[in-house]
Design a protein around this motif. Structure first.
Motif, mmCIF file in Angstrom:
data_model
loop_
_atom_site.group_PDB
_atom_site.id
_atom_site.type_symbol
_atom_site.label_atom_id
_atom_site.label_comp_id
_atom_site.label_asym_id
_atom_site.label_seq_id
_atom_site.Cartn_x
_atom_site.Cartn_y
_atom_site.Cartn_z
ATOM 1 N N ALA A 60 -11.894 6.307 -4.607
ATOM 2 C CA ALA A 60 -10.865 6.870 -3.735
ATOM 3 C C ALA A 60 -11.387 8.033 -2.908
ATOM 4 O O ALA A 60 -10.666 8.547 -2.045
ATOM 5 N N GLN A 75 -10.864 7.539 0.765
ATOM 6 C CA GLN A 75 -9.530 7.234 1.285
ATOM 7 C C GLN A 75 -8.970 8.356 2.168
ATOM 8 O O GLN A 75 -9.288 9.537 1.983
ATOM 9 N N ARG A 79 -5.870 0.640 -3.221
ATOM 10 C CA ARG A 79 -7.233 0.298 -2.808
ATOM 11 C C ARG A 79 -7.249 -0.552 -1.539
ATOM 12 O O ARG A 79 -8.226 -0.515 -0.791
#
Length: 599
Positions: free
Chosen positions: A330, A333, A388
């Motif tokens: 992550a 992200q 995701r």
């Protein structure tokens, strides 16, 4: 609730001790480092340290009343054995002090690099020295008391009688051998007394229900904070699965901006302004004004960016859940709620005593955060749930952009920067109008416009003063969440995502639900929800991320910062409500609905 691991820490790293006191998890030199003991993720090669009788009829554990010192008491046919375990504050040293009527077997089997590297070892007088042949780690085991060797190089017989075992670990180059070899002090009780003040400093006055669990949660939050920087980690472990045998296992040993801001809010509400401000300063110093304000959703505890995610393929995984992982994917992200989470905290710190000059010092970061939100609020992101593959215009992310801009507006007004305050106000109005229009069109707030699913993150809408808890548009949203996500006071964050079905309730979401009930004046129902969550704590008062309602077992990384902050904030708000004190909110002129004036 089934017994689970105990947490011990020293503000640099943290270990987990099993229900018999065995050390099955210890990364070095800090929370996010590779392990010396990692049996938590591999029963055979991970490594551990244990001190226990060969047979016993019963074992009980508790923390001492004055801090995170674990007492493990064995009942045997020949008499009792008591082992106290703690970590010293300072350099990493693990202490075991025992009083026993029976012999105890000490096993010390370190395994470096997440179980990938067997140690080189040297037998010493009354102990052993272990060294990583491919790295800087050196561990010195020292034993003081009745001692017999065994046929195995990694085991000793201790007692009967009193004994003290110390494991000192260094990662310095060259290793501080003088410190490693320093004799064990003859008074372990005094050594604990020198440590206990660190844990007592975490406690704050509180006169509401569930007092012991409230104090335990404050200690856990303190145990998850990296002392040199003030940064909290999201959890002490990596790769404990949400569902055994599945692939939902991640590394949580980093300072997520969102989780850290929640922790600081909990500390602020508990009366610990100093720790809350240290967290805020860490996060503000992580702001980058010349690029994406947070280059990643989580820095390392030293403020640098961690490496990406990698699979530890040689490990069998906790409960055979593969792959175990170090790092977290992550990191790449875009999560648009982060800046608002921090500015909500900064705004409330500014309301506390003597914070005006402090805000001026960090104005560069406040302005960078507000301008970032002004330009990016309409983009798609991965949301606080870190999907995701799902990207969208998440309602919670837009909420937090509104929150951050309203906080920045107030801070700018208080400092006389009226042009910037107006600029941020106008963008906040646009966000609010867009969110209300989407909600009215659907008849409720949705996770993303056009999504028919339910999302517990929408419970935060009143918690951040966006809308009243009894507003019809929100109560319709609450009805949807209650119908689809709430099971006897426990709340799933959603029913499914891009990785499949969510199997277990998410404890933080349950605390959000209790806070909504408090705001609606439904005290009896809120107390029922709180009680349900109190019962989900382990016997030692610790929370994971989830709980398996079928088995009662903790699920996810452990212990979980989110869950403990949720308990502290909920109980603090309940007490404030009964005492007639306000919870954290915006001033009235910021909460009033506003419209855009024609330009």
């Amino acid at each position: 609730m089934k017994p689970f691991y105990a947490l011990l820490g020293n503000g640099m790293t943290a270990l987990l001790a099993s229900p018999t006191g065995a050390i099955d998890w210890l990364p070095v030199p800090r929370f996010d480092g590779p392990t010396v003991f990692g049996r938590l993720l591999d029963r055979h090669s991970g490594g551990y340290l244990s001190l226990e009788p060969d047979s016993f009829q019963n074992v009980q554990q508790r923390y001492l009343p004055d801090g995170l010192c674990l007492e493990t008491r064995f009942e045997t046919e020949q008499g009792p054995a008591e082992v106290r375990t703690w970590m010293s504050i300072g350099r990493t040293a693990l202490w075991l002090s025992c009083k026993s009527d029976v012999p105890l077997r000490l096993t010390c089997r370190p395994s470096f690099g997440y179980g990938a590297v067997r140690p080189a070892y040297t037998v010493t007088t009354g102990g052993m020295r272990y060294q990583n042949p491919h790295g800087p780690e050196i561990a010195q085991l020292l034993i003081q008391g009745p001692l017999r060797t065994t046929e195995r190089i990694d085991q000793w017989i201790i007692g009967p009688g009193d004994a003290t075992i110390v494991l000192r670990i260094s990662t310095e180059q060259p290793a501080d051998l003088r410190w490693l070899n320093r004799p064990i002090p003859s008074d372990p009780e005094r050594q604990w007394s020198l440590t206990r003040g660190y844990w007592l400093a975490a406690r704050r006055p509180y006169h509401g229900p569930h007092h012991d669990l409230f104090m335990r949660s404050l200690e856990v939050i303190r145990a998850l904070i990296y002392r040199p920087s003030g940064a909290p980690i999201a959890a002490a472990t990596t790769s404990l699965p949400e569902t055994p045998g599945d692939t939902r296992q991640w590394d949580y040993r980093y300072a997520w901006v969102r989780d850290s801001a929640y922790a600081a809010e909990a500390l602020l509400m508990a009366g610990d302004r100093t720790s809350a401000r240290r967290i805020a300063e860490f996060l503000l110093n992580a702001v980058s004004p010349t690029e994406r304000v947070f280059p990643a959703p989580f820095p390392g505890v030293d403020g640098t960016l961690p490496d990406g995610e990698r699979d530890l393929l040689w490990l069998s995984g906790h409960a055979e859940s593969r792959p175990a992982r170090a790092g977290n994917g992550a990191i790449h992200q875009l999560q648009l709620d982060l800046a608002g989470s921090l500015l909500w905290l900064v705004y409330h710190l500014a309301q506390s005593d003597g914070a005006g000059g402090w805000i001026t010092h960090y104005w560069w970061a406040v302005e960078a955060l507000a301008e970032w939100m002004r330009h990016t609020w309409s983009q798609q992101d991965a949301s606080l749930w870190e999907y995701r593959t799902i990207r969208g215009h998440h309602t919670h992310s837009r909420l937090m952009n509104w929150v951050g801009l309203k906080a920045a507006q107030y801070l700018a007004e208080s400092l006389g920067f009226l042009d910037r305050a107006e600029r941020w106000r106008r963008t906040a109005v646009r966000i609010r109008e867009a969110m209300l229009a989407d909600g009215e069109r659907a008849g409720r707030f949705e996770p993303r416009p056009g999504s028919a699913s339910s999302d517990a993150a929408l419970l935060t809408l009143p918690l951040y003063d966006f809308i009243a808890a009894d507003d019809p548009l929100f109560t319709t949203t609450l009805d949807d969440i209650s119908r689809n996500l709430v099971v006897d006071g426990l709340v799933y964050r959603y029913r499914e995502d891009d990785l499949g079905q969510a199997r277990h309730p998410f404890l933080l979401a349950g605390f959000w639900y209790a806070r909504i009930l408090l705001r609606q004046g439904r005290l009896e129902e809120a107390d029922h929800v709180i009680q349900q969550h109190v019962q989900l704590a382990t016997p030692l008062g610790l929370y994971g991320e989830h709980v398996d309602l079928t088995t009662g077992e903790v699920r996810g990384n452990f212990p979980q910062l989110f869950s403990h902050t949720g308990l502290v904030i909920t109980l603090a708000e309940r007490q404030r409500m009964l005492d007639g004190e306000p919870w954290l909110s915006f001033p009235e002129h910021l909460k009033r609905p506003q419209q855009l004036e024609p330009q």
